[in-house]
Design a protein around this motif. Structure first.
Motif, PDB file in Angstrom:
ATOM      1  N   UNK A   1      25.262 -20.058 -11.549  1.00 36.48           N
ATOM      2  CA  UNK A   1      25.014 -21.540 -11.980  1.00 36.48           C
ATOM      3  C   UNK A   1      24.481 -22.518 -10.759  1.00 36.48           C
ATOM      4  N   UNK A   2      25.163 -22.596  -9.789  1.00 31.97           N
ATOM      5  CA  UNK A   2      25.003 -23.542  -8.824  1.00 31.97           C
ATOM      6  C   UNK A   2      23.440 -23.180  -8.254  1.00 31.97           C
ATOM      7  N   UNK A   3      23.134 -22.338  -8.019  1.00 30.45           N
ATOM      8  CA  UNK A   3      21.687 -21.654  -7.314  1.00 30.45           C
ATOM      9  C   UNK A   3      20.795 -22.252  -8.486  1.00 30.45           C
ATOM     10  N   UNK A   4      21.044 -21.705  -9.664  1.00 28.49           N
ATOM     11  CA  UNK A   4      20.359 -22.180 -10.917  1.00 28.49           C
ATOM     12  C   UNK A   4      19.975 -23.668 -11.049  1.00 28.49           C
ATOM     13  N   UNK A   5      21.020 -24.424 -10.685  1.00 30.14           N
ATOM     14  CA  UNK A   5      20.860 -25.788 -10.811  1.00 30.14           C
ATOM     15  C   UNK A   5      19.955 -26.344  -9.769  1.00 30.14           C
ATOM     16  N   UNK A   6      20.254 -25.771  -8.763  1.00 30.25           N
ATOM     17  CA  UNK A   6      19.142 -26.213  -7.465  1.00 30.25           C
ATOM     18  C   UNK A   6      17.805 -26.110  -8.145  1.00 30.25           C
ATOM     19  N   UNK A   7      17.589 -24.873  -8.520  1.00 27.77           N
ATOM     20  CA  UNK A   7      16.260 -24.242  -8.660  1.00 27.77           C
ATOM     21  C   UNK A   7      15.604 -25.379  -9.877  1.00 27.77           C
ATOM     22  N   UNK A   8      16.375 -25.564 -10.763  1.00 30.25           N
ATOM     23  CA  UNK A   8      16.254 -26.625 -11.821  1.00 30.25           C
ATOM     24  C   UNK A   8      15.839 -28.118 -11.571  1.00 30.25           C
ATOM     25  N   UNK A   9      16.677 -28.594 -10.553  1.00 29.03           N
ATOM     26  CA  UNK A   9      16.370 -29.812 -10.072  1.00 29.03           C
ATOM     27  C   UNK A   9      15.091 -29.881  -9.244  1.00 29.03           C
TER      28      UNK A   9
END
Lengths: 101, 673
Positions: free
Chosen positions: B464-472
């Protein structure tokens, strides 16, 4: 309406001889291996200038090397290969079945 | 004819040519190691200069950025043509790819129109021959009216002939005006009309007729220059005239290419039956929608593999053998001196310098692989394959590679953004690159998820953390391209050059030069900022708990409370500015388990934070301001403190906002608190 607008631009830009039977189509509609002649360019200044300086001028014979139906195209003109975004290929107008004079 | 000179004579010579013509190889052959690499004044485009001694003559050479034309379609082209049009050159050498003659003659034609002393270097004769193409250099020379030198620069062939031709042309001077090619009847008429609209004494530092022709071609950079120089009323008339004749560019370019096709058909003999070239077979796979992506993934895997198997151990070795060893040396040499002095030299200066040094292996891998892929001709294919995906976030194909490299480390990602050709897209790429979750952040992520969660939950939180970065990253890129650089046209029209066997000398030299540039420019910023952090975390007490940094952490505790963090965690976060993994070491020191022991830290962390706060902290850490090295790289590449400040500011804002949302939502629903 959008297409009409594009046609307007192209009419203004067209320098190739008129051919009554063949309508101009966007390069993106050509299939793999098809050849055609560039008759005009539409679109923004930067795109037109870049495409022209790479040799994509009206009157140029162009061959579609790869058109996967979606995504970018590869075309061959003046002995070089060009990669084009699909949107960009849609702004290059060509006529099929025209042999270069 | 030739003037007899006593002593040494210096000639100023510039090398122009399209990308992929072997221009750099010609330049390297001429200058050897007498090269100087810098940036063009005020621009982040590489400038290479060098000298070449030949008898009594010294050539002072400039390698111009690769350009397809002398129109300002890219920053590179603008720099090249400004130089060619404004500088008093003794000779301009246009390097031409013999295997792609027609397209390359376009630039030659533009050089002929400028009218300065000119030599054509007909390079890559070997490639042309391997394709069965025969170029008649003498016929070409007759057609152009300027010397043509056949070359295979990769093997050193033709280099001395080129020198002889350059010296002969320098002695003869410019081509007389009458022999300059005409832009065609329509353009001639328009040029005359345009000329009458402008004051006769208007001088922008360009040849007048050439500048007017470029204006007719719709050149934006020249239009801006004219607009600046002319009274408003005059400019408006000129602008209306240009708009009325905005299709003139088709004629002007068309006439040049007609000429190029005509000349090429006269001097080029094609094989009777066209061979299917190896490159076409390769392209069959490499530009295939699926095959292309698989090839690209394999390439990236290769780069990562090199980074982790070669660069990471080399980094460790440098850290141990150079940094730590010198630490010890300084400590023993300064025995008896005040503690702060030793600490300044070791923890401050040496640590900062070490940071720069330990980046070297990663950067060497990056620069070598990028230059190799570029030289081979693969880079354009990679950009082509990724273009449709990058359009989803408002960028184009060229931005993918630098961003993906950011997964390993953000610094090379930012330096690699130079391959992006439009300024707005390049800046956007640089701005969002620090959002790529670099390896150092993954260290912290692994430690925290391991301390607070287990099994699937740990994996899910990490993911989720990695996905969060990519989403931002996607959102910020979209916002920047939509609203800040909305006026910029980002088209994707790119030459797919022939595949070449790379020239190792050229590749290694380029990598070495870029590494030196990084150390020189970004290095200074990194060392300076590391020193500031050292001062803040050392004074006045000598221990981080009671330092200015500690006080700042305590002062920020009310803010930290909003995201469930106490002052230790805030200090841990703040020191991640030096390097992302520094968080672990700082927390180790503050929580009393030592800086080197991650495992002992785990139980301590679960004591001072609830899981919801840990997740908020992770979001904060993953999205927090770029580390000093990245900030140094951003400054080096943008040359703008405003953009550097913006990248720090927006990441600070987003990281805190997201952490706040996570922690407060979790509290609201009573999850993990």
């Amino acid at each position: 309406v959008a297409l009409e607008l594009a046609q307007e631009v192209i009419v203004e830009l067209t320098r190739a001889p008129q051919h009554p039977t063949e309508k101009a189509v966007p390069l993106s509609e050509l299939r793999n291996g098809e050849t055609a002649m560039v008759v005009g360019l539409s679109g923004g200044r930067h795109f037109v200038a870049r495409a022209l300086s790479l040799g994509c001028t009206p009157g140029t014979r162009v061959k579609v090397v790869r058109n996967a139906g979606g995504g970018p195209l590869v075309v061959e003109l003046r002995d070089t290969h060009l990669g084009l975004g699909r949107g960009e290929a849609g702004k290059i107008w060509v006529r099929r079945n025209m042999s270069a004079s | 004819m030739t003037t007899v000179t006593t002593g040494i004579k210096t000639l100023t010579v510039a090398l122009a040519g399209s990308p992929n013509t072997g221009k750099s190889t010609v330049f390297n052959r001429l200058t050897g190691l007498s090269q100087h690499v810098g940036n063009w004044p005020g621009k982040t485009v590489e400038q290479k200069t060098g000298t070449c001694r030949h008898g009594d003559i010294v050539l002072s050479l400039v390698d111009l950025p690769g350009s397809y034309s002398f129109s300002a379609n890219s920053l590179e082209e603008e720099i090249a043509r400004d130089y060619v049009a404004r500088e008093a050159l003794d000779v301009l050498v246009v390097v031409v790819d013999a295997a792609s003659l027609e397209r390359n003659l376009y630039l030659v034609r533009e050089a002929l129109e400028l009218g300065g002393p000119l030599v054509v270097a007909l390079n890559m004769m070997d490639v042309a021959a391997s394709e069965g193409l025969r170029v008649d250099a003498e016929a070409l020379e007759a057609a152009l009216g300027v010397p043509v030198v056949p070359m295979t620069a990769s093997r050193g062939m033709g280099v001395s002939d080129l020198l002889v031709a350059v010296e002969a042309v320098a002695a003869d001077g410019a081509t007389p005006l009458s022999s300059r090619p005409s832009p065609g009847a329509r353009a001639e008429g328009l040029l005359e009309e345009l000329g009458e609209m402008l004051p006769a004494d208007l001088d922008l530092g360009y040849p007048r007729r050439w500048a007017l022709l470029k204006l007719l071609e719709g050149d934006a950079a020249l239009a801006a220059a004219f607009r600046e120089a002319l009274p408003e009323a005059v400019w408006q008339r000129v602008e209306a005239f240009l708009r009325q004749h905005d299709d003139a560019v088709l004629d002007i370019v068309g006439v040049r290419y007609e000429w190029a096709a005509e000349v090429s058909s006269r001097v080029l003999r094609r094989p009777q039956r066209r061979r299917v070239l190896l490159g076409e077979w390769i392209d069959h796979v490499v530009t295939h929608p699926l095959g292309g992506i698989l090839t690209f993934v394999a390439m990236l895997f290769g780069i990562y593999w090199l980074m982790f198997t070669v660069a990471a151990p080399a980094q460790g070795w440098l850290d141990k053998q150079v940094i730590r060893a010198n630490d010890a040396r300084i400590e023993s040499a300064l025995e008896g001196s005040p503690h702060w002095l030793v600490s300044l030299l070791t923890d401050g200066v040496l640590n900062g310098a070490g940071l720069v040094l330990t980046f070297a292996p990663i950067l060497v891998i990056l620069f070598v692989t990028l230059a190799l892929l570029e030289d081979v001709g693969y880079m354009a294919r990679a950009a082509l394959v990724m273009d449709r995906f990058m359009q989803l976030i408002g960028l184009r194909g060229r931005s993918f590679l630098p961003l993906f490299i950011g997964w390993g480390c953000n610094v090379p990602a930012i330096l690699g953004a130079r391959i992006v050709d439009s300024p707005g897209a390049r800046l956007t790429t640089i701005m969002v690159a620090p959002l790529m979750p670099c390896a150092a952040r993954m260290v912290v992520l692994a430690l925290f998820t391991g301390a607070f969660f287990s099994g699937m939950t740990a994996i899910l939180v990490s993911w989720s953390m990695v996905t969060l970065n990519l989403a931002v990253l996607a959102v910020v890129a979209l916002l920047l391209t939509r609203f800040v650089f909305s006026a910029e046209e980002r088209s994707f029209v790119m030459e797919l050059p022939r595949y070449h066997v790379p020239n190792l000398g050229t590749v290694l030299l380029a990598a070495w030069q870029r590494l030196l540039m990084f150390v020189k420019l970004a290095g200074t910023v990194i060392v300076a900022m590391s020193l500031v952090v050292w001062v803040l975390s050392t004074f006045p007490a000598g221990e981080i708990e009671d330092s200015v940094m500690g006080m700042i952490g305590r002062g920020l505790e009310p803010l930290g409370g909003l995201v469930g963090l106490d002052w230790q965690m805030i200090v841990g976060l703040l020191t991640s500015f030096v390097a992302k993994e520094q968080t672990v070491a700082t927390l180790g020191v503050i929580l009393g388990v030592g800086g080197e022991n991650g495992e002992a830290l785990k139980p301590m962390l679960t004591e001072i934070m609830v899981p919801a706060a840990a997740i908020a902290f992770l979001a904060l850490q993953m999205l927090f301001i770029p580390c000093v090295a990245t900030v140094g790289a951003i400054w080096k590449e943008t040359r703008s403190w405003r953009w550097t400040g913006f990248s720090i500011g927006y990441m600070l804002f987003i990281s805190f906002t997201v952490a706040l949302l996570i922690y407060q939502t979790a509290r609201l629903f009573g999850l993990g608190v």
